[in-house]
Write an enzyme that holds these catalytic residues in place. Structure first.
Site, PDB file in Angstrom:
ATOM      1  N   PHE A  46       0.816  -1.145   0.038  1.00 34.64           N
ATOM      2  CA  PHE A  46      -0.189   0.083   0.082  1.00 34.64           C
ATOM      3  C   PHE A  46       0.683   1.306   0.201  1.00 34.64           C
ATOM      4  CE2 PHE A  46      -2.474   3.478   1.733  1.00 34.64           C
ATOM      5  CZ  PHE A  46      -3.641   3.504   1.006  1.00 34.64           C
ATOM      6  N   ASP A  92       9.185   2.822   1.488  1.00 32.93           N
ATOM      7  CA  ASP A  92       8.215   3.467   1.845  1.00 32.93           C
ATOM      8  C   ASP A  92       8.015   3.234   3.365  1.00 32.93           C
ATOM      9  OD1 ASP A  92       5.546   4.150   2.761  1.00 32.93           O
ATOM     10  OD2 ASP A  92       4.428   3.460   1.081  1.00 32.93           O
ATOM     11  N   LYS A 148       2.673  10.227   8.423  1.00 29.76           N
ATOM     12  CA  LYS A 148       2.122   9.946   9.637  1.00 29.76           C
ATOM     13  C   LYS A 148       2.812  10.248  10.910  1.00 29.76           C
ATOM     14  CE  LYS A 148      -0.384   5.747   7.830  1.00 29.76           C
ATOM     15  NZ  LYS A 148      -1.665   6.254   8.052  1.00 29.76           N
TER      16      LYS A 148
END
Length: 429
Positions: free
Chosen positions: A157, A248, A277
Protein backbone atom coordinates in the site's frame (compact mmCIF):
# COMPACT_ATOMS: atom_id res chain seq x y z
CA UNK A 1 11.22 16.72 32.28
CA UNK A 2 11.40 12.90 32.41
CA UNK A 3 9.63 10.50 30.06
CA UNK A 4 7.53 9.22 32.97
CA UNK A 5 6.46 12.77 33.88
CA UNK A 6 5.52 13.53 30.28
CA UNK A 7 3.46 10.35 30.09
CA UNK A 8 1.74 11.14 33.37
CA UNK A 9 0.83 14.65 32.15
CA UNK A 10 -0.28 13.42 28.75
CA UNK A 11 -2.54 10.73 30.20
CA UNK A 12 -4.39 12.94 32.69
CA UNK A 13 -8.03 13.22 31.53
CA UNK A 14 -8.55 16.75 30.18
CA UNK A 15 -11.54 18.82 31.22
CA UNK A 16 -12.78 16.03 33.46
CA UNK A 17 -15.43 18.34 34.91
CA UNK A 18 -16.81 19.32 31.52
CA UNK A 19 -20.02 17.63 30.45
CA UNK A 20 -20.09 15.83 27.08
CA UNK A 21 -21.21 17.91 24.14
CA UNK A 22 -24.54 17.55 22.38
CA UNK A 23 -24.91 13.97 21.08
CA UNK A 24 -23.47 13.60 17.62
CA UNK A 25 -25.90 13.46 14.68
CA UNK A 26 -24.54 10.86 12.26
CA UNK A 27 -27.38 11.37 9.79
CA UNK A 28 -26.56 15.05 9.34
CA UNK A 29 -22.88 14.19 8.99
CA UNK A 30 -23.59 11.63 6.28
CA UNK A 31 -25.72 14.13 4.38
CA UNK A 32 -22.83 16.59 4.22
CA UNK A 33 -19.71 14.44 3.94
CA UNK A 34 -18.90 12.12 1.03
CA UNK A 35 -19.18 8.45 1.95
CA UNK A 36 -15.57 7.51 1.18
CA UNK A 37 -15.01 5.83 4.55
CA UNK A 38 -16.59 2.87 6.32
CA UNK A 39 -16.75 4.41 9.79
CA UNK A 40 -17.17 2.68 13.13
CA UNK A 41 -20.25 4.07 14.95
CA UNK A 42 -18.58 6.39 17.44
CA UNK A 43 -17.72 10.11 17.27
CA UNK A 44 -14.56 11.18 19.11
CA UNK A 45 -14.22 14.72 20.48
CA UNK A 46 -11.17 14.89 22.78
CA UNK A 47 -8.14 12.94 23.90
CA UNK A 48 -5.21 12.82 26.32
CA UNK A 49 -2.22 10.53 26.11
CA UNK A 50 -3.38 7.12 24.91
CA UNK A 51 -7.04 7.77 25.67
CA UNK A 52 -9.90 9.40 23.79
CA UNK A 53 -13.49 10.27 24.67
CA UNK A 54 -16.56 10.15 22.46
CA UNK A 55 -19.41 12.67 22.35
CA UNK A 56 -21.27 10.67 25.01
CA UNK A 57 -18.35 10.89 27.40
CA UNK A 58 -17.28 7.25 27.05
CA UNK A 59 -13.54 6.65 27.41
CA UNK A 60 -11.51 4.45 25.06
CA UNK A 61 -7.92 3.23 25.13
CA UNK A 62 -6.60 4.26 21.72
CA UNK A 63 -4.54 1.54 20.01
CA UNK A 64 -5.12 3.09 16.58
CA UNK A 65 -3.38 6.45 17.13
CA UNK A 66 -4.86 7.93 13.98
CA UNK A 67 -3.57 4.83 12.12
CA UNK A 68 0.02 4.88 13.43
CA UNK A 69 0.14 8.68 13.37
CA UNK A 70 -0.20 10.14 16.89
CA UNK A 71 3.38 9.39 17.91
CA UNK A 72 3.15 11.18 21.27
CA UNK A 73 -0.52 10.43 21.80
CA UNK A 74 -3.15 13.13 22.24
CA UNK A 75 -2.67 16.59 23.78
CA UNK A 76 0.94 15.87 24.63
CA UNK A 77 2.43 18.87 26.48
CA UNK A 78 5.42 19.11 24.13
CA UNK A 79 3.14 19.31 21.09
CA UNK A 80 0.73 21.71 22.77
CA UNK A 81 3.63 24.06 23.50
CA UNK A 82 5.10 23.69 20.00
CA UNK A 83 1.76 24.29 18.28
CA UNK A 84 1.07 27.36 20.41
CA UNK A 85 4.54 28.81 19.92
CA UNK A 86 4.65 28.31 16.17
CA UNK A 87 1.12 29.47 15.35
CA UNK A 88 1.86 32.70 17.22
CA UNK A 89 5.09 33.16 15.29
CA UNK A 90 4.54 32.18 11.62
CA UNK A 91 2.48 29.38 10.11
CA UNK A 92 2.73 29.63 6.30
CA UNK A 93 4.66 31.62 3.68
CA UNK A 94 5.22 29.10 0.82
CA UNK A 95 8.50 27.87 -0.56
CA UNK A 96 9.15 31.11 -2.41
CA UNK A 97 11.35 31.94 0.57
CA UNK A 98 13.76 30.18 2.90
CA UNK A 99 11.97 28.65 5.89
CA UNK A 100 14.29 28.20 8.90
CA UNK A 101 12.06 25.57 10.56
CA UNK A 102 12.15 23.50 7.37
CA UNK A 103 15.92 23.59 7.28
CA UNK A 104 16.16 22.58 10.94
CA UNK A 105 13.81 19.63 10.48
CA UNK A 106 15.63 18.50 7.33
CA UNK A 107 18.95 18.63 9.17
CA UNK A 108 17.53 16.61 12.06
CA UNK A 109 16.38 13.91 9.63
CA UNK A 110 19.77 13.88 7.89
CA UNK A 111 21.59 13.66 11.22
CA UNK A 112 19.41 10.72 12.31
CA UNK A 113 19.19 8.72 9.08
CA UNK A 114 21.06 7.71 5.94
CA UNK A 115 19.57 10.64 4.00
CA UNK A 116 21.50 13.51 2.40
CA UNK A 117 18.56 15.53 1.04
CA UNK A 118 14.92 16.09 2.09
CA UNK A 119 11.80 17.24 0.22
CA UNK A 120 8.72 18.15 2.28
CA UNK A 121 5.08 17.70 1.36
CA UNK A 122 1.83 17.02 3.25
CA UNK A 123 1.13 13.28 3.29
CA UNK A 124 2.47 9.81 2.66
CA UNK A 125 0.90 9.60 -0.77
CA UNK A 126 2.57 12.86 -1.79
CA UNK A 127 5.90 11.66 -0.41
CA UNK A 128 5.62 8.48 -2.47
CA UNK A 129 4.60 10.50 -5.55
CA UNK A 130 7.77 12.55 -5.10
CA UNK A 131 9.84 9.36 -4.83
CA UNK A 132 8.27 7.98 -8.00
CA UNK A 133 8.96 11.20 -9.91
CA UNK A 134 12.55 11.34 -8.65
CA UNK A 135 13.12 7.71 -9.64
CA UNK A 136 11.73 8.34 -13.12
CA UNK A 137 13.87 11.41 -13.70
CA UNK A 138 16.94 9.53 -12.48
CA UNK A 139 16.07 6.70 -14.86
CA UNK A 140 15.85 9.05 -17.84
CA UNK A 141 18.76 11.33 -17.08
CA UNK A 142 21.28 9.01 -15.42
CA UNK A 143 20.39 5.43 -16.38
CA UNK A 144 19.31 6.38 -19.94
CA UNK A 145 16.10 4.36 -19.71
CA UNK A 146 13.38 5.47 -22.11
CA UNK A 147 10.57 3.53 -20.43
CA UNK A 148 11.42 2.96 -16.77
CA UNK A 149 9.60 0.36 -14.70
CA UNK A 150 9.21 0.40 -10.94
CA UNK A 151 8.76 -2.93 -9.18
CA UNK A 152 6.41 -3.02 -6.19
CA UNK A 153 5.04 -5.87 -4.07
CA UNK A 154 1.75 -7.71 -4.03
CA UNK A 155 -0.33 -6.67 -0.98
CA UNK A 156 1.58 -3.38 -0.73
CA UNK A 157 0.00 0.00 0.00
CA UNK A 158 1.53 3.30 -1.13
CA UNK A 159 -1.31 5.84 -1.19
CA UNK A 160 -4.52 6.97 -2.89
CA UNK A 161 -3.34 9.19 -5.75
CA UNK A 162 -3.43 7.69 -9.23
CA UNK A 163 0.29 6.91 -9.30
CA UNK A 164 0.37 5.53 -5.77
CA UNK A 165 -2.71 3.33 -6.14
CA UNK A 166 -1.05 1.97 -9.27
CA UNK A 167 2.08 1.31 -7.24
CA UNK A 168 -0.13 -0.38 -4.64
CA UNK A 169 -0.27 -4.10 -5.32
CA UNK A 170 -3.93 -4.56 -4.34
CA UNK A 171 -6.60 -4.60 -7.03
CA UNK A 172 -9.36 -3.51 -4.63
CA UNK A 173 -7.84 -0.02 -4.41
CA UNK A 174 -7.61 0.31 -8.20
CA UNK A 175 -11.12 -0.76 -9.21
CA UNK A 176 -12.97 1.86 -11.31
CA UNK A 177 -9.95 4.19 -11.44
CA UNK A 178 -8.40 2.98 -14.69
CA UNK A 179 -6.62 3.81 -16.87
CA UNK A 180 -3.88 3.50 -14.31
CA UNK A 181 -0.42 5.03 -14.56
CA UNK A 182 1.91 2.85 -16.67
CA UNK A 183 5.34 1.75 -15.57
CA UNK A 184 4.66 -0.50 -12.56
CA UNK A 185 5.04 -4.25 -12.14
CA UNK A 186 4.14 -6.36 -9.10
CA UNK A 187 6.10 -9.19 -7.48
CA UNK A 188 5.50 -11.32 -4.37
CA UNK A 189 6.85 -9.81 -1.13
CA UNK A 190 9.94 -11.41 0.46
CA UNK A 191 10.59 -13.48 -2.70
CA UNK A 192 14.03 -12.73 -4.15
CA UNK A 193 13.61 -15.16 -7.04
CA UNK A 194 10.57 -13.21 -8.19
CA UNK A 195 12.61 -9.99 -8.16
CA UNK A 196 15.46 -11.54 -10.16
CA UNK A 197 13.02 -13.04 -12.68
CA UNK A 198 11.15 -9.76 -13.13
CA UNK A 199 14.35 -7.80 -13.72
CA UNK A 200 15.41 -10.27 -16.39
CA UNK A 201 12.04 -10.50 -18.13
CA UNK A 202 11.26 -6.78 -18.12
CA UNK A 203 14.62 -5.74 -19.56
CA UNK A 204 13.43 -5.65 -23.16
CA UNK A 205 13.76 -2.93 -25.80
CA UNK A 206 13.21 0.50 -24.30
CA UNK A 207 11.90 -0.99 -21.04
CA UNK A 208 14.09 -1.54 -17.99
CA UNK A 209 13.60 -1.79 -14.26
CA UNK A 210 14.71 1.54 -12.78
CA UNK A 211 13.61 1.20 -9.15
CA UNK A 212 12.16 -1.14 -6.56
CA UNK A 213 9.63 0.36 -4.13
CA UNK A 214 8.87 -1.67 -0.99
CA UNK A 215 7.69 -1.29 2.58
CA UNK A 216 10.18 -2.62 5.16
CA UNK A 217 7.08 -4.04 6.84
CA UNK A 218 3.79 -4.21 4.96
CA UNK A 219 1.18 -2.37 7.01
CA UNK A 220 -2.14 -2.37 5.16
CA UNK A 221 -1.13 -5.67 3.58
CA UNK A 222 -1.44 -7.49 6.91
CA UNK A 223 1.46 -6.32 9.11
CA UNK A 224 4.04 -8.51 7.37
CA UNK A 225 7.68 -7.81 8.31
CA UNK A 226 10.37 -7.87 5.66
CA UNK A 227 12.80 -10.77 5.64
CA UNK A 228 16.36 -9.67 6.48
CA UNK A 229 18.08 -12.00 4.01
CA UNK A 230 15.67 -10.91 1.25
CA UNK A 231 16.33 -7.21 1.74
CA UNK A 232 20.08 -7.66 2.02
CA UNK A 233 20.13 -9.60 -1.26
CA UNK A 234 17.94 -6.92 -2.78
CA UNK A 235 20.45 -4.25 -1.76
CA UNK A 236 23.21 -6.28 -3.43
CA UNK A 237 21.20 -6.56 -6.65
CA UNK A 238 20.56 -2.82 -6.72
CA UNK A 239 24.24 -2.09 -6.11
CA UNK A 240 25.21 -4.30 -9.03
CA UNK A 241 22.58 -3.06 -11.50
CA UNK A 242 22.18 0.62 -10.61
CA UNK A 243 18.49 0.07 -9.81
CA UNK A 244 17.27 2.48 -7.11
CA UNK A 245 16.03 0.95 -3.85
CA UNK A 246 13.09 2.92 -2.40
CA UNK A 247 11.50 2.27 0.99
CA UNK A 248 8.03 3.43 1.93
CA UNK A 249 8.43 4.22 5.65
CA UNK A 250 5.17 6.14 5.94
CA UNK A 251 3.79 3.72 8.53
CA UNK A 252 6.87 2.08 10.05
CA UNK A 253 9.18 5.10 10.31
CA UNK A 254 9.64 7.53 13.20
CA UNK A 255 10.26 4.94 15.90
CA UNK A 256 7.21 2.75 15.42
CA UNK A 257 9.22 -0.32 14.40
CA UNK A 258 11.38 -0.25 17.54
CA UNK A 259 14.11 1.56 15.58
CA UNK A 260 13.93 5.15 14.42
CA UNK A 261 13.58 3.89 10.83
CA UNK A 262 12.22 0.59 9.62
CA UNK A 263 15.22 -0.08 7.40
CA UNK A 264 17.38 -0.35 10.54
CA UNK A 265 15.62 -3.64 11.32
CA UNK A 266 16.87 -5.03 8.00
CA UNK A 267 20.52 -3.99 8.06
CA UNK A 268 20.35 -2.14 4.74
CA UNK A 269 20.05 1.47 3.62
CA UNK A 270 17.69 2.63 0.87
CA UNK A 271 18.61 5.15 -1.81
CA UNK A 272 15.28 6.94 -1.33
CA UNK A 273 12.75 6.63 1.47
CA UNK A 274 9.54 8.34 2.52
CA UNK A 275 7.91 9.37 5.78
CA UNK A 276 4.65 10.93 6.95
CA UNK A 277 2.13 9.78 9.61
CA UNK A 278 4.23 9.78 12.80
CA UNK A 279 6.62 12.48 11.58
CA UNK A 280 4.31 15.27 12.72
CA UNK A 281 2.63 13.37 15.52
CA UNK A 282 -0.76 14.05 13.91
CA UNK A 283 -0.01 17.39 12.24
CA UNK A 284 -0.08 16.76 8.45
CA UNK A 285 3.41 16.54 6.98
CA UNK A 286 5.23 14.22 4.59
CA UNK A 287 8.82 13.90 3.51
CA UNK A 288 10.83 12.24 0.77
CA UNK A 289 14.50 11.63 1.56
CA UNK A 290 17.32 10.59 -0.76
CA UNK A 291 21.01 9.98 -1.00
CA UNK A 292 22.95 12.77 -2.66
CA UNK A 293 23.79 10.79 -5.82
CA UNK A 294 20.14 10.44 -6.88
CA UNK A 295 18.99 13.95 -5.98
CA UNK A 296 18.43 15.02 -9.58
CA UNK A 297 15.52 17.43 -9.12
CA UNK A 298 15.98 20.98 -10.38
CA UNK A 299 13.94 24.08 -9.46
CA UNK A 300 10.45 23.91 -10.92
CA UNK A 301 10.39 20.14 -11.42
CA UNK A 302 8.54 19.32 -8.21
CA UNK A 303 6.83 21.46 -5.59
CA UNK A 304 4.21 21.69 -2.85
CA UNK A 305 2.44 24.87 -1.75
CA UNK A 306 1.94 23.74 1.84
CA UNK A 307 4.89 21.36 2.00
CA UNK A 308 7.46 22.20 4.65
CA UNK A 309 5.57 25.20 6.04
CA UNK A 310 6.82 26.71 9.30
CA UNK A 311 3.91 25.36 11.34
CA UNK A 312 4.18 21.71 10.30
CA UNK A 313 7.97 21.70 10.44
CA UNK A 314 8.14 23.43 13.80
CA UNK A 315 5.77 20.92 15.39
CA UNK A 316 7.39 17.94 13.66
CA UNK A 317 10.79 19.00 14.94
CA UNK A 318 9.42 19.00 18.49
CA UNK A 319 8.14 15.46 17.96
CA UNK A 320 11.48 14.30 16.56
CA UNK A 321 13.48 15.85 19.37
CA UNK A 322 11.18 14.36 22.00
CA UNK A 323 11.57 10.87 20.53
CA UNK A 324 15.32 11.05 21.10
CA UNK A 325 15.46 13.15 24.27
CA UNK A 326 12.97 11.02 26.18
CA UNK A 327 14.26 7.70 24.73
CA UNK A 328 10.79 6.84 23.50
CA UNK A 329 12.11 4.31 20.99
CA UNK A 330 13.27 2.21 23.95
CA UNK A 331 9.72 2.31 25.27
CA UNK A 332 8.53 1.10 21.86
CA UNK A 333 10.87 -1.90 22.08
CA UNK A 334 9.79 -2.83 25.61
CA UNK A 335 6.07 -2.27 25.17
CA UNK A 336 6.13 -3.98 21.78
CA UNK A 337 7.65 -7.11 23.27
CA UNK A 338 5.13 -7.02 26.10
CA UNK A 339 2.26 -6.63 23.62
CA UNK A 340 3.40 -9.49 21.39
CA UNK A 341 3.89 -11.85 24.33
CA UNK A 342 0.43 -10.99 25.60
CA UNK A 343 -1.16 -11.47 22.18
CA UNK A 344 0.60 -14.81 21.79
CA UNK A 345 -0.86 -15.91 25.12
CA UNK A 346 -4.33 -14.91 23.89
CA UNK A 347 -3.69 -16.76 20.63
CA UNK A 348 -2.89 -19.91 22.61
CA UNK A 349 -6.31 -19.64 24.27
CA UNK A 350 -8.12 -19.21 20.96
CA UNK A 351 -6.22 -21.41 18.46
CA UNK A 352 -9.44 -22.07 16.57
CA UNK A 353 -9.63 -18.37 15.72
CA UNK A 354 -6.05 -17.01 15.76
CA UNK A 355 -3.28 -18.25 13.47
CA UNK A 356 -0.35 -15.88 14.11
CA UNK A 357 0.97 -12.82 15.94
CA UNK A 358 3.66 -10.78 14.17
CA UNK A 359 5.19 -7.34 13.96
CA UNK A 360 7.95 -4.98 15.03
CA UNK A 361 7.93 -2.58 17.94
CA UNK A 362 4.46 -1.05 18.24
CA UNK A 363 3.08 -2.13 14.88
CA UNK A 364 1.67 -5.59 15.42
CA UNK A 365 -0.86 -7.80 13.71
CA UNK A 366 -3.01 -10.62 14.98
CA UNK A 367 -4.04 -12.84 12.06
CA UNK A 368 -7.24 -14.85 12.18
CA UNK A 369 -7.54 -18.38 10.89
CA UNK A 370 -8.51 -18.44 7.22
CA UNK A 371 -11.31 -20.96 7.79
CA UNK A 372 -13.07 -19.09 10.58
CA UNK A 373 -16.04 -16.85 9.86
CA UNK A 374 -14.65 -14.35 12.35
CA UNK A 375 -13.31 -11.21 10.63
CA UNK A 376 -10.98 -8.46 11.77
CA UNK A 377 -13.94 -6.06 11.79
CA UNK A 378 -15.81 -8.41 14.14
CA UNK A 379 -12.91 -8.31 16.60
CA UNK A 380 -12.55 -4.53 16.28
CA UNK A 381 -16.24 -4.00 17.03
CA UNK A 382 -16.06 -6.33 20.03
CA UNK A 383 -13.00 -4.43 21.26
CA UNK A 384 -14.83 -1.09 20.92
CA UNK A 385 -17.52 -2.46 23.22
CA UNK A 386 -14.74 -3.18 25.74
CA UNK A 387 -13.38 0.38 25.47
CA UNK A 388 -10.43 -0.39 23.17
CA UNK A 389 -9.87 1.04 19.70
CA UNK A 390 -8.17 -1.23 17.14
CA UNK A 391 -7.99 -1.18 13.34
CA UNK A 392 -8.12 -3.94 10.68
CA UNK A 393 -5.23 -4.50 8.27
CA UNK A 394 -7.20 -6.46 5.71
CA UNK A 395 -10.17 -8.77 6.33
CA UNK A 396 -8.31 -11.21 8.60
CA UNK A 397 -5.69 -9.16 10.47
CA UNK A 398 -6.28 -6.97 13.54
CA UNK A 399 -3.68 -4.21 13.83
CA UNK A 400 -2.27 -2.74 17.07
CA UNK A 401 -0.59 0.67 16.63
CA UNK A 402 -0.87 2.63 19.89
CA UNK A 403 0.91 5.92 20.59
CA UNK A 404 4.60 5.33 21.21
CA UNK A 405 4.28 6.65 24.77
CA UNK A 406 1.95 3.80 25.79
CA UNK A 407 2.63 2.51 29.30
CA UNK A 408 3.04 -1.01 30.68
CA UNK A 409 -0.28 -0.69 32.51
CA UNK A 410 -2.06 0.46 29.33
CA UNK A 411 -0.71 -2.49 27.35
CA UNK A 412 -2.01 -4.81 30.07
CA UNK A 413 -5.38 -3.08 29.96
CA UNK A 414 -5.51 -3.47 26.19
CA UNK A 415 -4.65 -7.17 26.43
CA UNK A 416 -7.45 -7.72 28.94
CA UNK A 417 -9.88 -5.96 26.60
CA UNK A 418 -8.71 -8.07 23.65
CA UNK A 419 -9.21 -11.25 25.66
CA UNK A 420 -12.77 -10.18 26.53
CA UNK A 421 -13.38 -9.09 22.94
CA UNK A 422 -12.36 -12.49 21.64
CA UNK A 423 -14.62 -14.22 24.11
CA UNK A 424 -17.52 -12.06 22.86
CA UNK A 425 -16.62 -12.34 19.18
CA UNK A 426 -16.06 -16.08 19.50
CA UNK A 427 -19.48 -16.68 20.92
CA UNK A 428 -21.07 -14.68 18.11
CA UNK A 429 -19.02 -16.16 15.26
Amino acid sequence: MSFQTLVAQATMPPQSNVAPSTPFDADSFNQAVMSTYGRFPIALERGAGCRVWDTHGKEYLDFVAGIATCTLGHAHPVMVEAVTRQIQKLHHVSNLYYIPEQGELAQWIIDHSCADRVFFCNSGAEANEAAIKLARKYAHTVLNIDKPIILTANASFHGRTLATITATGQAKYQKYFDPLVPGFHYVPYNDITAIETAIGELDEGDYRVAAILLEPLQGEGGVRPGDIAYFQKLRQICNETGILLIFDEVQVGMGRSGQLWGYENLGVEPDIFTSAKGLGGGIPIGAMMSKKFCDVFQPGEHASTFGGNPFACGVALSVCETLVKEKIVENVQNRGEQLRQGLEAIASRYPQYISEVRGWGLINGLELQADTQLTAADVVNAAIAEGLLLVPAGPKVVRFVPPLIVSEAEVNQALQAVDKAFATASLQA
